[in-house]
Design an enzyme around this catalytic site. Structure first.
Site, PDB file in Angstrom:
ATOM      1  CG  ASP A  66      -1.812  -1.186   1.343  1.00  0.00           C
ATOM      2  OD1 ASP A  66      -1.431  -2.269   0.868  1.00  0.00           O
ATOM      3  OD2 ASP A  66      -2.909  -1.041   1.918  1.00  0.00           O
ATOM      4  CG  HIS A  68      -3.285   4.021   1.737  1.00  0.00           C
ATOM      5  ND1 HIS A  68      -4.583   4.079   1.271  1.00  0.00           N
ATOM      6  CD2 HIS A  68      -3.153   2.808   2.317  1.00  0.00           C
ATOM      7  CE1 HIS A  68      -5.203   2.952   1.556  1.00  0.00           C
ATOM      8  NE2 HIS A  68      -4.357   2.153   2.178  1.00  0.00           N
ATOM      9  CG  ASP A  94      -5.530  -0.031  -0.553  1.00  0.00           C
ATOM     10  OD1 ASP A  94      -6.421  -0.273  -1.395  1.00  0.00           O
ATOM     11  OD2 ASP A  94      -5.676  -0.240   0.670  1.00  0.00           O
ATOM     12  CG  ASN A 126      -9.487  -2.067   0.524  1.00  0.00           C
ATOM     13  OD1 ASN A 126      -8.263  -2.146   0.489  1.00  0.00           O
ATOM     14  ND2 ASN A 126     -10.123  -1.476   1.517  1.00  0.00           N
ATOM     15  CG  HIS A 127      -8.602   2.480   0.086  1.00  0.00           C
ATOM     16  ND1 HIS A 127      -9.148   3.551   0.773  1.00  0.00           N
ATOM     17  CD2 HIS A 127      -8.381   1.522   1.014  1.00  0.00           C
ATOM     18  CE1 HIS A 127      -9.225   3.256   2.060  1.00  0.00           C
ATOM     19  NE2 HIS A 127      -8.767   2.028   2.235  1.00  0.00           N
ATOM     20  CG  HIS A 175      -5.255  -4.753  -1.643  1.00  0.00           C
ATOM     21  ND1 HIS A 175      -4.185  -3.915  -1.443  1.00  0.00           N
ATOM     22  CD2 HIS A 175      -6.184  -4.402  -0.711  1.00  0.00           C
ATOM     23  CE1 HIS A 175      -4.454  -3.091  -0.446  1.00  0.00           C
ATOM     24  NE2 HIS A 175      -5.655  -3.366   0.013  1.00  0.00           N
ATOM     25  CG  HIS A 250      -6.348  -5.385   2.990  1.00  0.00           C
ATOM     26  ND1 HIS A 250      -7.022  -4.219   2.692  1.00  0.00           N
ATOM     27  CD2 HIS A 250      -7.279  -6.222   3.528  1.00  0.00           C
ATOM     28  CE1 HIS A 250      -8.304  -4.361   3.028  1.00  0.00           C
ATOM     29  NE2 HIS A 250      -8.476  -5.560   3.546  1.00  0.00           N
TER      30      HIS A 250
END
EC number: 3.1.3.16
Length: 324
Positions: A66, A68, A94, A126-127, A175, A250
């Protein structure tokens, strides 16, 4: 904007976009034009759909978890691991939300994907889902810096991202994790795109599920969506499908990486000092031609740092040889 006959951005234009984005070291905001970003999304979407939903990849390759929106840390990863096309990369999803520079992060990754489509691969997290990034920051960043229409263009692009990768037929990457609905890899290959992430089922679990050392079998997740799985399910799935390792993201992990199920699953997280709220390291997993795994550990950047520092990295070669 100059595009080629097939509607793809010309290499010179792409190189200029990448150059401008790389000038964003030290926290500088890089404002591409709306038309440039739309073209990146359109071209990346074409490439994602031209490649399989379960990518077949080969070592050597570097695997990142990730990000982010922590753009400075993404630049540090490339500074250490080598900027494309000098190394092969797989990102586990992500890219957006929570951090301050989701737009720079996703635009650089999309630009590299278009420029070097067989050197860098991006999985869906998932984002990368309108329902989630509407809430956790990406929508607001798009609206503040551009408009809601552009956020919807990203949504169309995200709906085409592949969801898993198989490295040398031995390392399965996604992920989130396993699913009670997943028996074999063909089920992943058969997922049709573009697709929105459903609230349950195989695709949901691939992006949302988590390992849990306290359980055997399957259990409901504290996230309120998807499930958790025990070490027994990891061993069962790997043995059945003749695989050696599951590599997923994740979850924030203190050292940037964390093993599970007797080292048959590893979590990789590449956003150090996540959201400014955690004191975690970030990690980059390197898999060499012999499927030996080593981890480069990225400590949280010092507050005074204005550029990527290689000395912030520590190499941990564990001699974890999957081909032995």
């Amino acid at each position: 904007m100059m595009t080629s006959m097939e509607g793809m951005v010309e290499k010179g234009v792409l190189d200029d976009i990448i150059r401008r984005l790389l000038e964003g070291k030290g926290g500088k905001q890089v404002q591409l034009s709306e038309s440039e970003i739309r073209q990146l999304c359109f071209n990346a979407r074409q490439i994602f759909l031209s490649q399989p939903n379960l990518l077949d990849l080969h070592a050597p390759i570097r695997i990142c978890g990730d990000i982010h929106g922590q753009y400075q840390d993404l630049l540090r990863l490339f500074e250490y691991g080598g900027y494309p096309p000098s190394a092969n990369y797989l990102f586990l999803g992500d890219y957006v939300d929570r951090g301050k520079q989701s737009l720079e992060t996703i635009c650089l990754l999309l630009a590299y994907k278009i420029r070097y489509p067989s050197k860098i691969y991006l999985l869906r997290g998932n984002h990368e889902d309108a329902k989630i990034n509407r809430i956790y920051g990406f929508y607001d960043e798009c609206k503040r810096r551009f408009n809601v229409r552009l956020w919807k263009v990203f949504t169309d692009c995200f709906n085409c991202l592949p969801v898993a990768a198989l490295i040398d037929e031995k390392i399965l990457c996604m992920h989130g994790g396993l699913s009670p609905d997943l028996d074999n890899l063909n089920q992943i290959r058969e997922i049709q795109r573009p697709i929105e992430i459903p609230d349950s089922g195989l695709l949901c679990d691939l992006l949302w599920s988590d390992p849990d050392q306290k359980i055997e079998g399957w259990a409901d997740s504290d996230r309120g969506i998807s499930c958790t799985f025990g070490a027994d399910k990891v061993a069962e799935f790997l043995d059945k499908n003749d695989l050696d390792l599951i590599c997923r993201g994740h979850q924030v992990v203190e050292d940037g990486y964390e093993f599970f199920a007797k080292r048959r699953l590893v979590t990789i997280f590449s956003a150090p000092n996540y959201g400014g709220e955690f004191d975690n390291a970030g990690a980059l997993l390197s898999v060499d031609e012999s499927l030996v795994c080593s981890f480069e550990i990225m400590k949280p950047a010092p507050a005074s740092s204005s550029h990527p520092l290689k000395k912030d990295f520590h190499n941990r070669t564990l001699g974890y040889n999957l081909s032995a």
